[in-house]
Design a protein around this motif. Structure first.
Motif, PDB file in Angstrom:
ATOM      1  N   GLN A 136       6.499  12.730  -7.591  1.00  0.00           N
ATOM      2  CA  GLN A 136       7.056  11.870  -6.559  1.00  0.00           C
ATOM      3  C   GLN A 136       5.956  11.363  -5.618  1.00  0.00           C
ATOM      4  OE1 GLN A 136       9.971  13.662  -3.927  1.00  0.00           O
ATOM      5  NE2 GLN A 136      11.040  11.707  -3.774  1.00  0.00           N
ATOM      6  N   TYR A 137       6.000  10.060  -5.345  1.00  0.00           N
ATOM      7  CA  TYR A 137       5.085   9.413  -4.409  1.00  0.00           C
ATOM      8  C   TYR A 137       5.912   8.696  -3.346  1.00  0.00           C
ATOM      9  CZ  TYR A 137       1.015  10.208  -7.372  1.00  0.00           C
ATOM     10  OH  TYR A 137       0.000  10.783  -8.099  1.00  0.00           O
ATOM     11  N   HIS A 138       5.409   8.649  -2.125  1.00  0.00           N
ATOM     12  CA  HIS A 138       6.120   8.030  -1.014  1.00  0.00           C
ATOM     13  C   HIS A 138       5.445   6.713  -0.633  1.00  0.00           C
ATOM     14  CE1 HIS A 138       7.100  12.314  -0.909  1.00  0.00           C
ATOM     15  NE2 HIS A 138       8.280  11.885  -0.515  1.00  0.00           N
ATOM     16  N   ILE A 139       6.235   5.650  -0.620  1.00  0.00           N
ATOM     17  CA  ILE A 139       5.737   4.313  -0.314  1.00  0.00           C
ATOM     18  C   ILE A 139       5.743   4.127   1.206  1.00  0.00           C
ATOM     19  CG2 ILE A 139       6.139   1.838  -0.621  1.00  0.00           C
ATOM     20  CD1 ILE A 139       7.582   2.608  -3.266  1.00  0.00           C
ATOM     21  N   THR A 140       4.586   3.783   1.763  1.00  0.00           N
ATOM     22  CA  THR A 140       4.513   3.562   3.210  1.00  0.00           C
ATOM     23  C   THR A 140       4.619   2.080   3.563  1.00  0.00           C
ATOM     24  OG1 THR A 140       2.094   3.613   3.128  1.00  0.00           O
ATOM     25  CG2 THR A 140       3.218   5.678   3.663  1.00  0.00           C
ATOM     26  N   SER A 141       4.229   1.196   2.642  1.00  0.00           N
ATOM     27  CA  SER A 141       4.406  -0.243   2.863  1.00  0.00           C
ATOM     28  C   SER A 141       4.328  -0.967   1.531  1.00  0.00           C
ATOM     29  CB  SER A 141       3.347  -0.795   3.821  1.00  0.00           C
ATOM     30  OG  SER A 141       2.078  -0.803   3.203  1.00  0.00           O
ATOM     31  N   ALA A 142       4.974  -2.132   1.485  1.00  0.00           N
ATOM     32  CA  ALA A 142       4.942  -2.964   0.272  1.00  0.00           C
ATOM     33  C   ALA A 142       5.147  -4.414   0.684  1.00  0.00           C
ATOM     34  CB  ALA A 142       6.012  -2.524  -0.713  1.00  0.00           C
ATOM     35  N   ARG A 143       4.479  -5.312  -0.036  1.00  0.00           N
ATOM     36  CA  ARG A 143       4.602  -6.732   0.248  1.00  0.00           C
ATOM     37  C   ARG A 143       4.272  -7.524  -1.021  1.00  0.00           C
ATOM     38  NH1 ARG A 143      -0.285  -4.973   1.790  1.00  0.00           N
ATOM     39  NH2 ARG A 143      -2.112  -6.302   1.525  1.00  0.00           N
ATOM     40  N   TYR A 144       4.711  -8.772  -1.065  1.00  0.00           N
ATOM     41  CA  TYR A 144       4.382  -9.650  -2.183  1.00  0.00           C
ATOM     42  C   TYR A 144       2.963 -10.170  -2.049  1.00  0.00           C
ATOM     43  CZ  TYR A 144       9.128 -10.042  -4.010  1.00  0.00           C
ATOM     44  OH  TYR A 144      10.337  -9.780  -4.582  1.00  0.00           O
ATOM     45  N   HIS A 145       2.302 -10.364  -3.189  1.00  0.00           N
ATOM     46  CA  HIS A 145       1.012 -11.038  -3.266  1.00  0.00           C
ATOM     47  C   HIS A 145       0.987 -11.752  -4.608  1.00  0.00           C
ATOM     48  CE1 HIS A 145      -3.207 -11.892  -2.693  1.00  0.00           C
ATOM     49  NE2 HIS A 145      -3.476 -11.389  -3.886  1.00  0.00           N
ATOM     50  N   LYS A 146       1.225 -13.066  -4.582  1.00  0.00           N
ATOM     51  CA  LYS A 146       1.371 -13.869  -5.800  1.00  0.00           C
ATOM     52  C   LYS A 146       2.517 -13.287  -6.612  1.00  0.00           C
ATOM     53  CE  LYS A 146      -3.425 -15.194  -5.595  1.00  0.00           C
ATOM     54  NZ  LYS A 146      -4.724 -15.180  -6.218  1.00  0.00           N
ATOM     55  N   GLN A 147       2.310 -12.986  -7.905  1.00  0.00           N
ATOM     56  CA  GLN A 147       3.397 -12.434  -8.716  1.00  0.00           C
ATOM     57  C   GLN A 147       3.421 -10.906  -8.668  1.00  0.00           C
ATOM     58  OE1 GLN A 147       0.565 -13.648 -10.039  1.00  0.00           O
ATOM     59  NE2 GLN A 147       0.177 -12.860 -12.075  1.00  0.00           N
ATOM     60  N   PHE A 148       2.583 -10.319  -7.848  1.00  0.00           N
ATOM     61  CA  PHE A 148       2.465  -8.861  -7.765  1.00  0.00           C
ATOM     62  C   PHE A 148       3.105  -8.315  -6.492  1.00  0.00           C
ATOM     63  CE2 PHE A 148      -1.338 -10.379 -10.041  1.00  0.00           C
ATOM     64  CZ  PHE A 148      -1.158  -9.723 -11.252  1.00  0.00           C
ATOM     65  N   ILE A 149       3.278  -7.010  -6.484  1.00  0.00           N
ATOM     66  CA  ILE A 149       3.642  -6.266  -5.288  1.00  0.00           C
ATOM     67  C   ILE A 149       2.408  -5.470  -4.897  1.00  0.00           C
ATOM     68  CG2 ILE A 149       5.095  -4.441  -4.328  1.00  0.00           C
ATOM     69  CD1 ILE A 149       6.739  -6.881  -5.025  1.00  0.00           C
ATOM     70  N   LEU A 150       2.021  -5.526  -3.643  1.00  0.00           N
ATOM     71  CA  LEU A 150       0.956  -4.670  -3.131  1.00  0.00           C
ATOM     72  C   LEU A 150       1.635  -3.538  -2.376  1.00  0.00           C
ATOM     73  CD1 LEU A 150      -1.697  -7.187  -1.790  1.00  0.00           C
ATOM     74  CD2 LEU A 150      -1.570  -6.095  -4.022  1.00  0.00           C
ATOM     75  N   ALA A 151       1.366  -2.306  -2.788  1.00  0.00           N
ATOM     76  CA  ALA A 151       2.025  -1.157  -2.173  1.00  0.00           C
ATOM     77  C   ALA A 151       0.997  -0.121  -1.746  1.00  0.00           C
ATOM     78  CB  ALA A 151       3.015  -0.530  -3.154  1.00  0.00           C
ATOM     79  N   THR A 152       1.318   0.546  -0.634  1.00  0.00           N
ATOM     80  CA  THR A 152       0.504   1.636  -0.121  1.00  0.00           C
ATOM     81  C   THR A 152       1.326   2.911  -0.226  1.00  0.00           C
ATOM     82  OG1 THR A 152      -0.489   0.106   1.451  1.00  0.00           O
ATOM     83  CG2 THR A 152      -0.798   2.445   1.891  1.00  0.00           C
ATOM     84  N   PHE A 153       0.685   3.973  -0.703  1.00  0.00           N
ATOM     85  CA  PHE A 153       1.373   5.247  -0.896  1.00  0.00           C
ATOM     86  C   PHE A 153       0.746   6.319  -0.012  1.00  0.00           C
ATOM     87  CE2 PHE A 153       2.110   2.798  -4.670  1.00  0.00           C
ATOM     88  CZ  PHE A 153       3.400   3.123  -5.057  1.00  0.00           C
TER      89      PHE A 153
END
Length: 165
Positions: free
Chosen positions: A46-63
């Motif tokens: 299990q990983y916990h997502i602290t932030s996520a946002r769109y970047h072009k066709q990708f998702i940029l996520a911080t864990f």
């Protein structure tokens, strides 16, 4: 968590930046879910997502568990997964492809036509690939007059194949 209970919704493509962000290619019909998710599984952990946002066709996520680029570089090509309970609920009469694959298909007379081995998505409608040993694959368009009933818990589909099949 058992790996068999997890469903893949994205693939980590590469690290992004120097802070440990991950570039994720969504493989779900609901990519917006990444923006509100709190956790997911990578390699069964299990990983916990602290932030996520769109970047072009990708998702940029911080864990929370991936503090820097060095840790992020170890995550390339890994799958982002969620438990079945965390899937987006589909409207009545809609099904996930992984629930359809493996169902046994019967015609209206009760004759077994085979099992669904794949679901093609060429455009206008899906097509179920039905395999039966010793016979050529049967391609059934997912249309109301062809696919009459889908019973996922019962493991079967009732179909009325077109005359030309």
């Amino acid at each position: 968590m058992n790996q068999n209970e997890l469903i893949t919704i994205g693939v980590i493509v590469a690290p992004h930046g120097v802070r440990g962000d991950l570039r994720i290619m969504p493989t779900t019909d609901f990519p917006d879910r990444f923006l509100t998710m709190e956790d997911c599984y990578i390699d069964g952990k299990q990983y916990h997502i602290t932030s996520a946002r769109y970047h072009k066709q990708f998702i940029l996520a911080t864990f929370k568990e991936i503090p820097d680029r060095n840790a992020a570089e170890l995550m390339g090509r890994k799958e982002i997964q969620v438990s079945r309970e965390d899937l987006v609920e589909l409207p009545e009469g809609r099904y996930y492809i992984f629930d359809i694959i493996g169902l046994t298909v019967f015609d209206t007379e009760g004759v077994e036509l085979g099992k669904v081995s794949d679901v093609l998505q060429p455009g206008a409608n899906d097509v179920y690939v039905v395999q039966k040993e010793g016979e050529p694959d049967l391609l059934l368009p997912v249309l109301d007059d062809v696919i009459l009933e889908i019973d996922v818990p019962g493991g079967k589909i009732i179909a009325n194949p077109p005359e030309w099949i």
